[in-house]
Scaffold this active site. Structure first.
Site, PDB file in Angstrom:
ATOM      1  N   GLU A  41       0.847  -1.198   0.000  1.00  0.00           N
ATOM      2  CA  GLU A  41       0.000   0.000   0.000  1.00  0.00           C
ATOM      3  C   GLU A  41       0.887   1.254   0.000  1.00  0.00           C
ATOM      4  O   GLU A  41       1.934   1.288   0.639  1.00  0.00           O
ATOM      5  CB  GLU A  41      -0.861  -0.029   1.269  1.00  0.00           C
ATOM      6  N   LYS A 111      -9.724   2.170  -1.956  1.00  0.00           N
ATOM      7  CA  LYS A 111      -9.950   1.597  -0.625  1.00  0.00           C
ATOM      8  C   LYS A 111     -11.253   2.105  -0.012  1.00  0.00           C
ATOM      9  O   LYS A 111     -11.455   3.310   0.144  1.00  0.00           O
ATOM     10  CB  LYS A 111      -8.761   1.952   0.274  1.00  0.00           C
ATOM     11  N   CYS A 144      -5.230  -3.091   2.597  1.00  0.00           N
ATOM     12  CA  CYS A 144      -4.962  -3.094   4.027  1.00  0.00           C
ATOM     13  C   CYS A 144      -6.211  -3.344   4.889  1.00  0.00           C
ATOM     14  O   CYS A 144      -6.711  -4.452   4.934  1.00  0.00           O
ATOM     15  CB  CYS A 144      -4.250  -1.800   4.414  1.00  0.00           C
TER      16      CYS A 144
END
Length: 232
Positions: A41, A111, A144
């Site tokens: 990331e 995300k 993540c």
């Protein structure tokens, strides 16, 4: 359905030094023997931002100069790459994962589940959980903290994903390595967790990243795992 040689790339990006990070990645990608490489990331910028202005300065459009350089680095091997970066779009910045081939950008995921102070700087993803194909294999992307929400992985699995690529900057010891094994079992998918290692200390805050990137089989068994504090 095709088959994939899958790899995860673990390193410690230098905060605020995208050129150095990009050059390091180019050198590795030019020599890869994998079909699909997953990198961490925010691999070009670093993670611990202190202002929106700082993030804007370290973000970039997709497609853009960085994705063009990474695509060029893939041409000797013909590989694909999933990498996390700060994507600038109009006035917003997204914590994104990008799927690249030697031809350029093949996919983008923003995300959805922002972690902690990420909410101060990034806009949440608004495009759901799209599915892509790499050499005929259905592939999904998460970033993540998405791993903590079983619905995210389940959505991809129900759409047909057989591999989930997971660029990460994990800071909670063991959680990500454990939950991604659980998600792999729940959904019968292969899971490529690419975490970074090292520390960042900025604006009075200090984060230690947990490394231990791993590839998990659809039965939850860890097929390969990197050390906690080394490039791999």
């Amino acid at each position: 359905m095709g088959s994939l040689r899958l790899a995860v790339l673990q390193f410690a990006p230098r905060f605020g030094e995208p050129e150095a990070n990009l050059s390091a990645l180019e050198a590795i990608l030019a020599e890869t023997e994998a079909d699909l490489v997953v990198a961490p990331e925010l691999a070009l910028s670093g993670y611990l931002f202190t202002s929106r202005e700082e993030l804007q300065g370290l973000s970039e459009p997709v497609p853009g100069p960085a994705t063009e350089r990474l695509a060029a680095a893939l041409r000797p091997s013909g590989a694909h790459l999933v990498i996390g970066l700060a994507e600038r779009s109009a006035q917003e910045v997204f914590n994104a994962a990008v799927l690249l081939s030697p031809r350029g950008v093949e996919g983008l995921y923003r995300k959805v589940h922002l972690f902690n102070e990420e909410k101060l700087y990034f806009a949440p993803g608004d495009g759901g959980f799209p599915l892509f194909r790499v050499r005929g294999v259905p592939v999904g992307m998460l970033v993540c903290f998405d791993h903590m929400f079983p619905e995210a992985a389940r959505t991809l699995a129900l759409a047909g994903a057989q591999v989930i690529c997971h660029p990460s900057n994990l800071v909670l010891p063991e959680y990500g390595q454990l939950t991604t094994r659980v998600r792999a079992i729940e959904n019968r998918v292969f899971w490529a967790l690419a975490n970074r290692h090292g520390t960042e200390e900025r604006g009075g805050a200090r984060l230690r990243f947990t490394g231990a990137s791993q590839i998990t089989g659809h039965d939850g068994k860890v097929l390969t795992r990197a050390p906690e504090a080394e490039d791999a």
